[in-house]
Design an enzyme around this catalytic site. Structure first.
Site, short mmCIF file in Angstrom:
data_model
loop_
_atom_site.label_atom_id
_atom_site.label_comp_id
_atom_site.label_asym_id
_atom_site.label_seq_id
_atom_site.Cartn_x
_atom_site.Cartn_y
_atom_site.Cartn_z
N GLY A 46 12.33 31.08 70.38
CA GLY A 46 13.19 30.20 69.18
C GLY A 46 12.21 29.01 69.27
O GLY A 46 11.49 28.48 70.05
N GLN A 51 10.76 19.80 67.70
CA GLN A 51 9.63 20.34 68.64
C GLN A 51 8.32 20.19 67.80
O GLN A 51 7.35 20.04 68.43
CB GLN A 51 9.75 21.79 69.37
CG GLN A 51 11.10 21.87 69.91
CD GLN A 51 11.16 23.10 70.52
OE1 GLN A 51 11.71 23.96 69.84
NE2 GLN A 51 10.54 23.44 71.83
N CYS A 90 11.50 26.68 77.90
CA CYS A 90 11.37 25.68 76.53
C CYS A 90 9.61 25.76 76.08
O CYS A 90 9.20 25.11 77.14
CB CYS A 90 12.22 24.62 76.67
SG CYS A 90 11.95 23.59 74.98
N LEU A 91 9.41 25.76 74.94
CA LEU A 91 8.09 25.71 74.55
C LEU A 91 7.67 24.06 74.80
O LEU A 91 6.64 23.79 75.26
CB LEU A 91 7.74 26.13 73.23
CG LEU A 91 7.91 27.69 72.99
CD1 LEU A 91 7.92 27.84 71.44
CD2 LEU A 91 6.85 28.24 74.01
N HIS A 132 20.29 27.26 72.60
CA HIS A 132 19.27 26.19 73.02
C HIS A 132 18.69 25.79 71.90
O HIS A 132 18.32 24.37 71.97
CB HIS A 132 17.97 27.27 73.85
CG HIS A 132 16.83 26.71 73.88
ND1 HIS A 132 16.55 26.92 75.42
CD2 HIS A 132 15.87 25.98 73.54
CE1 HIS A 132 15.33 26.20 75.44
NE2 HIS A 132 15.12 25.69 74.30
N GLU A 133 18.58 26.45 70.80
CA GLU A 133 17.99 25.86 69.54
C GLU A 133 18.82 24.82 68.87
O GLU A 133 18.20 23.64 68.32
CB GLU A 133 17.35 26.66 68.51
CG GLU A 133 16.33 28.06 69.32
CD GLU A 133 15.27 27.32 69.89
OE1 GLU A 133 14.81 26.19 69.46
OE2 GLU A 133 14.67 27.62 71.06
N HIS A 136 18.56 21.63 70.65
CA HIS A 136 17.39 20.68 70.19
C HIS A 136 17.84 19.80 69.13
O HIS A 136 17.23 18.61 69.00
CB HIS A 136 16.45 21.65 69.70
CG HIS A 136 15.39 22.14 70.95
ND1 HIS A 136 14.88 21.38 71.69
CD2 HIS A 136 15.02 23.43 71.43
CE1 HIS A 136 14.06 22.13 72.61
NE2 HIS A 136 14.22 23.22 72.52
NI NI Z 1 13.36 24.66 73.38
#
Ligand code: NI
Length: 154
Positions: A46, A51, A90-91, A132-133, A136
């Site tokens: 995701g 981000q 997480c990226l 999670h997304e 964000h």
């Molecule tokens: Ni993330």
């Protein structure tokens, strides 16, 4: 399509509340296409707009199950059920993983790239990813849900 630079948690944009999308135009479609390409290149499941530095309520997911990219705009929870605990990363927090507690099943309503209302639901990994997304978009990182961070190599 173009790759976008993924920001890390030290950037303030990752800690801000994103604004709703109001215009479903080519600028949005380019963002969505770029986010999907960036997600695939990064091997994530995701990616949310903040981000890549865009403070809008947009995320993409690809669970790697062959169903392809799911685009989610202006999501709102309809249902959260049950509990699960699993490893999450997480990226924007490279190399860091922790056990989080999340709902086992969620259902959201949202809009697609043309502004049509859609619903998306799922359990397990998909539910975790939706939560999670969505977080964000409110400036919340997964670490706020972590019960225990994993040690390096664990
Ligand atoms: Ni993330």
């Amino acid at each position: 399509m173009a790759l976008r630079n993924i920001l890390t948690e030290k950037e303030s944009v990752l800690h801000k509340v994103c604004r709703p999308v109001t215009e479903f135009n080519e600028r949005l479609w380019t963002l969505l296409d770029d986010m999907a390409e960036t997600l695939h290149k990064s091997d994530g499941v995701g990616l949310a707009a903040p981000q890549v530095g865009i403070l809008r309520r947009v995320f993409v997911m690809d669970l790697g199950d062959g169903s392809g990219v799911i685009e989610v705009i202006n999501p709102e929870y309809l249902v959260k059920k049950g509990k699960q605990e699993d490893v999450e990363g997480c990226l924007s927090c490279p190399g860091e993983y922790g056990i989080t507690r999340r709902p086992r099943y969620v259902k959201i309503k949202a809009q697609d790239r043309y502004g049509n209302e859609i619903t998306v639901d799922g359990e397990d990994l998909k539910a975790r990813c939706i939560c999670h997304e969505s977080d964000h978009l409110d400036g919340i990182l997964f670490k706020e849900h972590v019960i225990r961070m994993l040690e390096p190599g664990e």
